[in-house]
Scaffold this active site. Sequence first.
Site, short mmCIF file in Angstrom:
data_model
loop_
_atom_site.label_atom_id
_atom_site.label_comp_id
_atom_site.label_asym_id
_atom_site.label_seq_id
_atom_site.Cartn_x
_atom_site.Cartn_y
_atom_site.Cartn_z
N SER A 42 -0.07 -6.28 9.24
CA SER A 42 -0.09 -4.97 8.60
C SER A 42 0.93 -4.02 9.26
O SER A 42 2.11 -4.33 9.33
CB SER A 42 -1.51 -4.40 8.64
OG SER A 42 -1.62 -3.25 7.83
N ASP A 71 1.44 -9.99 6.16
CA ASP A 71 1.26 -8.97 5.13
C ASP A 71 1.63 -7.58 5.66
O ASP A 71 0.77 -6.70 5.81
CB ASP A 71 -0.17 -8.96 4.61
CG ASP A 71 -0.26 -8.47 3.16
OD1 ASP A 71 0.66 -8.76 2.38
OD2 ASP A 71 -1.25 -7.81 2.80
N HIS A 74 -5.68 -8.51 2.07
CA HIS A 74 -4.80 -8.06 3.15
C HIS A 74 -5.12 -8.79 4.46
O HIS A 74 -4.22 -9.21 5.19
CB HIS A 74 -4.96 -6.55 3.32
CG HIS A 74 -3.97 -5.90 4.23
ND1 HIS A 74 -2.61 -6.12 4.16
CD2 HIS A 74 -4.15 -5.00 5.26
CE1 HIS A 74 -1.99 -5.39 5.09
NE2 HIS A 74 -2.91 -4.73 5.77
#
Length: 316
Positions: free
Chosen positions: A157, A182, A249
């Site tokens: 992230s 991601d 996610h």
Amino acid sequence: MAPLRVINDTVSKRPNFLALPIEERKDVSKDGSFIPQIDGSLKWMSADEIKKEQRKLKARNWFFDRPVDFHLYTRKNPKKSQKISANNAKSLKKSNFNSDNPTRNIIHGWYNNYNSDVNTEIRKAFLEVMDCNVISVDWSQRQHVALLDDLHVIGHSLGAHVSGIASRNVIAGKVHTIIGLDPAGPLYEDYSSSIDECLTKDDARYVEVIHTNGGRLGYLKPIGNADFYVDGGEYQPGCLLKSSWICSHLRAFWYYSDAIGENRFTSKKCTGYKFAIVNQCLEEDNEVQLGGAMNYELASGVYYTPVNAVQPYGMG
């Protein structure tokens, strides 16, 4: 109403707007983006509001003003970390750090810390398959030397972008590999021209990006030397509809943890990311697998990776 698919008693449904051309989807348009809030909800912000937030971040030099802790794990201490001080060489010498072994740095995402799943799962996977130094970087509060040829930085992230920042600030040489799990999309995608903290393929000798919630919480467009779009890179099978964004996610680091040990994520080469999203790609490439140990020599461009809805996720 779009049809439902049932996977192991879990209902999943792809929203109707996935049928629209990418340019027409609101959540990846230049008009604004969904931004995660502290309570886990999502708030739509206009492009002007986003640019204002970006200016605030840059004015505060947000990434580098935060204290950073480094937690070292090795096969001698696989569960209890040894804390390494950034400005104290003695703490490194007294630790189990072995410069003859490869080093893997793991950087967590927004509102996580060194004990979050992204760290514990990837750390466990690495120590099972190799004798290495695993350093969990805790910037929830932000010169030691490792050989760059053996240094891999893994970030999830927002941590994926932090990985890029940290690596591009290496004084001499380049980090060998960055794995972007991601990378965060909000405040980044479609606004990268106004913010310079985005992960890029130039931040290391090899940058691999694993997309699992692109265009929502994750970055949709390819930004690495090799970009893997898992099940199309937007929503992941087995994730409940109401929590599919967060679930999808987080799947990025679960997939990568599995790939470290099992390496069974055979992928298809695609001519572009728009083809990867809809799985209109070539036949499977048996040499290139998501998270493959030799990808820095074998992988380039865009790939589609099919997965199972439950572990083991790899289908190769």
